[in-house]
Design a protein around this motif. Structure first.
Motif, PDB file in Angstrom:
ATOM      1  N   LYS A  18       8.158  -6.224 -18.504  1.00 43.74           N
ATOM      2  CA  LYS A  18       8.341  -6.742 -20.053  1.00 43.74           C
ATOM      3  C   LYS A  18       9.252  -7.862 -20.106  1.00 43.74           C
ATOM      4  O   LYS A  18       8.878  -8.777 -20.882  1.00 43.74           O
ATOM      5  N   ARG A  32       7.746 -11.274 -21.760  1.00 44.25           N
ATOM      6  CA  ARG A  32       8.306 -11.896 -22.689  1.00 44.25           C
ATOM      7  C   ARG A  32       8.885 -13.231 -22.624  1.00 44.25           C
ATOM      8  O   ARG A  32       8.745 -14.134 -23.559  1.00 44.25           O
ATOM      9  N   TYR A  74       6.075 -15.611 -22.067  1.00 49.64           N
ATOM     10  CA  TYR A  74       5.446 -16.095 -23.558  1.00 49.64           C
ATOM     11  C   TYR A  74       6.135 -16.979 -24.138  1.00 49.64           C
ATOM     12  O   TYR A  74       5.683 -17.945 -24.737  1.00 49.64           O
ATOM     13  N   GLU A 134      -0.417 -13.216 -24.465  1.00 49.97           N
ATOM     14  CA  GLU A 134      -0.352 -12.696 -25.825  1.00 49.97           C
ATOM     15  C   GLU A 134      -1.263 -11.124 -25.743  1.00 49.97           C
ATOM     16  O   GLU A 134      -0.728 -10.460 -26.322  1.00 49.97           O
ATOM     17  N   LYS A 135      -2.323 -11.278 -24.851  1.00 49.70           N
ATOM     18  CA  LYS A 135      -2.975 -10.074 -24.652  1.00 49.70           C
ATOM     19  C   LYS A 135      -2.032  -8.991 -24.111  1.00 49.70           C
ATOM     20  O   LYS A 135      -1.942  -7.635 -24.234  1.00 49.70           O
ATOM     21  N   ASP A 136      -1.101  -9.593 -22.891  1.00 48.10           N
ATOM     22  CA  ASP A 136      -0.227  -8.767 -22.130  1.00 48.10           C
ATOM     23  C   ASP A 136       0.846  -8.090 -23.052  1.00 48.10           C
ATOM     24  O   ASP A 136       1.263  -7.121 -23.062  1.00 48.10           O
ATOM     25  N   LEU A 137       1.289  -9.033 -24.095  1.00 44.72           N
ATOM     26  CA  LEU A 137       2.339  -8.649 -24.865  1.00 44.72           C
ATOM     27  C   LEU A 137       1.803  -7.333 -25.826  1.00 44.72           C
ATOM     28  O   LEU A 137       2.442  -6.475 -25.822  1.00 44.72           O
ATOM     29  N   LYS A 138       0.576  -7.451 -26.355  1.00 43.53           N
ATOM     30  CA  LYS A 138       0.007  -6.658 -27.109  1.00 43.53           C
ATOM     31  C   LYS A 138      -0.023  -5.206 -26.258  1.00 43.53           C
ATOM     32  O   LYS A 138       0.263  -4.143 -26.996  1.00 43.53           O
ATOM     33  N   SER A 139      -0.695  -5.335 -25.187  1.00 42.80           N
ATOM     34  CA  SER A 139      -1.027  -4.238 -24.305  1.00 42.80           C
ATOM     35  C   SER A 139       0.533  -3.364 -24.163  1.00 42.80           C
ATOM     36  O   SER A 139       0.472  -2.171 -23.737  1.00 42.80           O
ATOM     37  N   LEU A 195       3.040  -3.593 -26.011  1.00 44.29           N
ATOM     38  CA  LEU A 195       3.662  -3.273 -27.429  1.00 44.29           C
ATOM     39  C   LEU A 195       4.941  -3.925 -27.401  1.00 44.29           C
ATOM     40  O   LEU A 195       5.704  -3.620 -28.308  1.00 44.29           O
ATOM     41  N   GLU A 219       6.638  -7.279 -29.366  1.00 45.87           N
ATOM     42  CA  GLU A 219       6.574  -8.222 -30.672  1.00 45.87           C
ATOM     43  C   GLU A 219       6.607  -9.670 -30.103  1.00 45.87           C
ATOM     44  O   GLU A 219       7.284 -10.175 -29.471  1.00 45.87           O
ATOM     45  N   LYS A 220       5.754 -10.338 -31.104  1.00 45.75           N
ATOM     46  CA  LYS A 220       5.794 -11.606 -30.979  1.00 45.75           C
ATOM     47  C   LYS A 220       6.862 -12.269 -31.423  1.00 45.75           C
ATOM     48  O   LYS A 220       7.275 -11.958 -32.684  1.00 45.75           O
TER      49      LYS A 220
END
Length: 183
Positions: free
Chosen positions: A38, A42, A45, A78-83, A85, A87-88
């Motif tokens: 993560k 992060r 990203y 951004e897909k990885d961030l979402k999967s 969980l 936050e942007k």
């Protein structure tokens, strides 16, 4: 010496610092955790959020040669961030690229991380705790990773004159420094 060789030689300390920051040695000993992953996602990203559009804008005239439309990674991470969980968020510092050559140097760092990311994705997919992880960012080029890296390096080496090596290196150092200072 080509510019890609020059960059590799002169960014070793930055590359090593990034590997240390992300506990990369744990990847191959299979002690890398989901929390470690993560952190990498992060941080990458935030790097991409603050650099990709700037780099692509500077490199517009090389769009076709560099296959820029195939190299967009922000939507993937951004897909990885979402999967995961996550936050942007935005980074507390800004990245400034002042020229085409600096943008090429920054792109070198991103494309190089894609090469390493492919290895990371393969290794982590065999590690306990990563069964449900989709490696959108690290696996972005799939079986074409080597080809995409080679193509980028060939274009970089063909387009950059020796007089501009230091400016390209400056862009690479700027992006590494930005990445290493994200908290």
């Amino acid at each position: 010496m080509t510019v890609s060789e020059y960059l590799k030689q002169n960014t070793v300390a930055y590359h090593d610092a990034a590997e240390k920051l992300f506990n990369s040695q744990k990847i191959f000993s299979k002690t890398f955790t989901l929390e470690d992953y993560k952190k990498i996602i992060r941080t990458n990203y935030l790097m991409l959020l603050h650099s990709e559009d700037k780099i692509f804008k500077e490199l517009d005239e090389y769009s076709e040669k560099l296959q820029l439309s195939d190299r967009k990674k922000l939507p993937l991470i951004e897909k990885d961030l979402k999967s995961l969980l996550l936050e942007k968020v935005v980074a507390g510092n800004e990245l400034e690229l002042i020229s085409l050559h600096e943008a090429l140097g920054a792109m070198y760092v991103i494309e190089g991380s894609t090469l390493g990311g492919n290895v990371i994705a393969k290794q982590l997919s065999k590690t306990d705790g990563f069964d449900d992880v989709t490696f959108n960012f690290f696996g972005c080029y799939h079986e074409n990773t080597g080809t995409m890296w080679k193509s980028f390096k060939e274009t970089l080496d063909a387009e950059v004159h020796e007089n501009n090596y230091d400016e390209v290196l400056s862009g690479a150092k700027k992006l590494y420094t930005f990445l290493l200072n994200i908290n």
